[in-house]
Design a protein around this motif. Structure first.
Motif, PDB file in Angstrom:
ATOM      1  N   ARG A 114      17.713   1.667  -4.994  1.00 24.19           N
ATOM      2  CA  ARG A 114      17.799   0.207  -5.025  1.00 24.19           C
ATOM      3  C   ARG A 114      17.131  -0.375  -3.783  1.00 24.19           C
ATOM      4  O   ARG A 114      17.071   0.267  -2.737  1.00 24.19           O
ATOM      5  CB  ARG A 114      19.260  -0.235  -5.114  1.00 24.19           C
ATOM      6  N   ASN A 115      16.659  -1.609  -3.916  1.00 27.07           N
ATOM      7  CA  ASN A 115      16.030  -2.263  -2.771  1.00 27.07           C
ATOM      8  C   ASN A 115      17.093  -2.847  -1.845  1.00 27.07           C
ATOM      9  O   ASN A 115      18.295  -2.648  -2.047  1.00 27.07           O
ATOM     10  CB  ASN A 115      15.029  -3.331  -3.239  1.00 27.07           C
ATOM     11  N   ALA A 116      16.665  -3.584  -0.841  1.00 27.05           N
ATOM     12  CA  ALA A 116      17.601  -4.110   0.155  1.00 27.05           C
ATOM     13  C   ALA A 116      18.611  -5.069  -0.455  1.00 27.05           C
ATOM     14  O   ALA A 116      19.713  -5.243   0.075  1.00 27.05           O
ATOM     15  CB  ALA A 116      16.826  -4.806   1.274  1.00 27.05           C
ATOM     16  N   GLN A 117      18.253  -5.684  -1.578  1.00 16.58           N
ATOM     17  CA  GLN A 117      19.164  -6.604  -2.254  1.00 16.58           C
ATOM     18  C   GLN A 117      20.076  -5.895  -3.255  1.00 16.58           C
ATOM     19  O   GLN A 117      20.883  -6.531  -3.924  1.00 16.58           O
ATOM     20  CB  GLN A 117      18.368  -7.697  -2.984  1.00 16.58           C
ATOM     21  N   TRP A 122      11.201  -1.831 -11.067  1.00 18.83           N
ATOM     22  CA  TRP A 122      10.427  -1.067 -12.040  1.00 18.83           C
ATOM     23  C   TRP A 122       9.034  -1.668 -12.166  1.00 18.83           C
ATOM     24  O   TRP A 122       8.856  -2.874 -11.988  1.00 18.83           O
ATOM     25  CB  TRP A 122      11.118  -1.101 -13.405  1.00 18.83           C
ATOM     26  N   VAL A 123       8.057  -0.836 -12.499  1.00 22.21           N
ATOM     27  CA  VAL A 123       6.689  -1.328 -12.657  1.00 22.21           C
ATOM     28  C   VAL A 123       6.072  -0.710 -13.906  1.00 22.21           C
ATOM     29  O   VAL A 123       6.292   0.465 -14.214  1.00 22.21           O
ATOM     30  CB  VAL A 123       5.833  -1.016 -11.405  1.00 22.21           C
ATOM     31  N   ARG A 163       3.555   1.995  -3.319  1.00 26.25           N
ATOM     32  CA  ARG A 163       3.542   1.078  -2.178  1.00 26.25           C
ATOM     33  C   ARG A 163       4.778   0.184  -2.135  1.00 26.25           C
ATOM     34  O   ARG A 163       5.253  -0.177  -1.056  1.00 26.25           O
ATOM     35  CB  ARG A 163       2.282   0.211  -2.222  1.00 26.25           C
ATOM     36  N   PHE A 164       5.284  -0.192  -3.314  1.00 23.14           N
ATOM     37  CA  PHE A 164       6.397  -1.140  -3.361  1.00 23.14           C
ATOM     38  C   PHE A 164       7.708  -0.490  -3.795  1.00 23.14           C
ATOM     39  O   PHE A 164       8.667  -1.179  -4.119  1.00 23.14           O
ATOM     40  CB  PHE A 164       6.041  -2.312  -4.286  1.00 23.14           C
TER      41      PHE A 164
END
Length: 273
Positions: A114-117, A122-123, A163-164
């Motif tokens: 999970r990201n910081a939030q 997903w991409v 990258r993301f």
């Protein structure tokens, strides 16, 4: 029968997968979670000890709190949430009752980071049609209600993912979340997320038929294909198309779950006078 401020597993199962499902909050202690590291579909883990700090992060008007046995931890957290103006109930019998009743549970090992939030990211390829709308619907309804989806040029999916820190899906590359043999990405996600219930397996067959040009697999697939292609013509913005597609799959899911035996014939044939 559930007592005041509690909800049964049966009633919760009817809410999960629908747009009106409350926020599902898992407050099991690490020892209990490590013994069975799965989650009620759509739930997210929180630390009961810091409930006063994260109540403002709950973005729904109602919540259901889940601990191991539905006792002190979940009742205490639910009380704090109600103190913050959130209608909160407790899962009767907790996670133990949920799994003992045969309800599906999502393996935490299948979840991307999970990201910081606290959201999964997903991409996939831009200009979605079927799988690339069906999979986000499944994720938001049964895995992570706040999942973020990035639609990018097909040639850039893997590098954007790198990258993301986004998880690629439904691309022509050896990634975890894509077609396998005759199965489409939606099939793979239903299986690996532990969601192989009768309604979702029925929906998976329809999605597979529409996504792989095998309409003979399910009579409903032609309708899904037509609606999906229509949406792709209506919306130039992929995220707007996803928002519209969520409603489409909500309807197909409810048919798969509740209405497969229902027919419609109006006006009915009149009897001869």
């Amino acid at each position: 029968m559930s007592s005041y401020l509690e909800i049964s597993s049966e009633k919760l199962a009817r809410l999960i997968g629908t747009p009106n499902c409350p926020a599902l909050i898992d407050v099991r202690v690490d020892e209990d979670f490590d013994a069975d590291p799965r989650l009620v579909p759509g739930s997210a883990r929180r630390d009961y000890r810091t409930v006063q700090d994260w109540t403002h992060d709950v973005d729904k008007a109602s919540a259901i709190v889940i601990c191991q046995q539905g006792k002190k931890l979940s009742h205490g957290v639910a009380a704090w949430l109600r103190n913050a103006g959130i209608s909160a109930d407790v899962l009767e019998g907790g996670f133990e009752a949920w799994v003992e009743g045969g309800s599906p549970a999502v393996p935490s090992s299948a979840l991307p980071e999970r990201n910081a939030q606290g959201h999964t990211v997903w991409v996939t390829r831009a200009r979605p049609k079927i799988d690339r709308i069906a999979c986000p619907w499944l994720i938001r309804r049964f895995v992570d209600p706040h999942a973020v989806f990035l639609y990018v040029a097909p040639s850039e999916v893997e590098m954007v993912g790198e990258r993301f820190r986004a998880t690629p899906f439904d691309i022509d590359a050896p990634v975890r979340w894509s077609h396998r043999g005759e199965r489409c990405t939606f099939d793979v996600m239903v299986e690996e997320f532990g969601l192989a219930t009768a309604p979702l397996l029925r929906l998976a067959r329809i999605v597979r038929a529409a996504d792989t040009a095998r309409l003979e697999l399910a009579p409903e697939a032609s309708g899904l294909l037509a609606a999906s292609l229509g949406l792709s013509r209506m919306y130039a913005d992929d995220l707007e198309q996803l928002d519209a597609g969520m409603l489409l799959y909500d309807a197909f899911y409810r048919w798969c779950r509740d209405a497969t035996n229902e027919t419609h014939n109006w006006p009915s044939a009149k009897k001869d006078a």
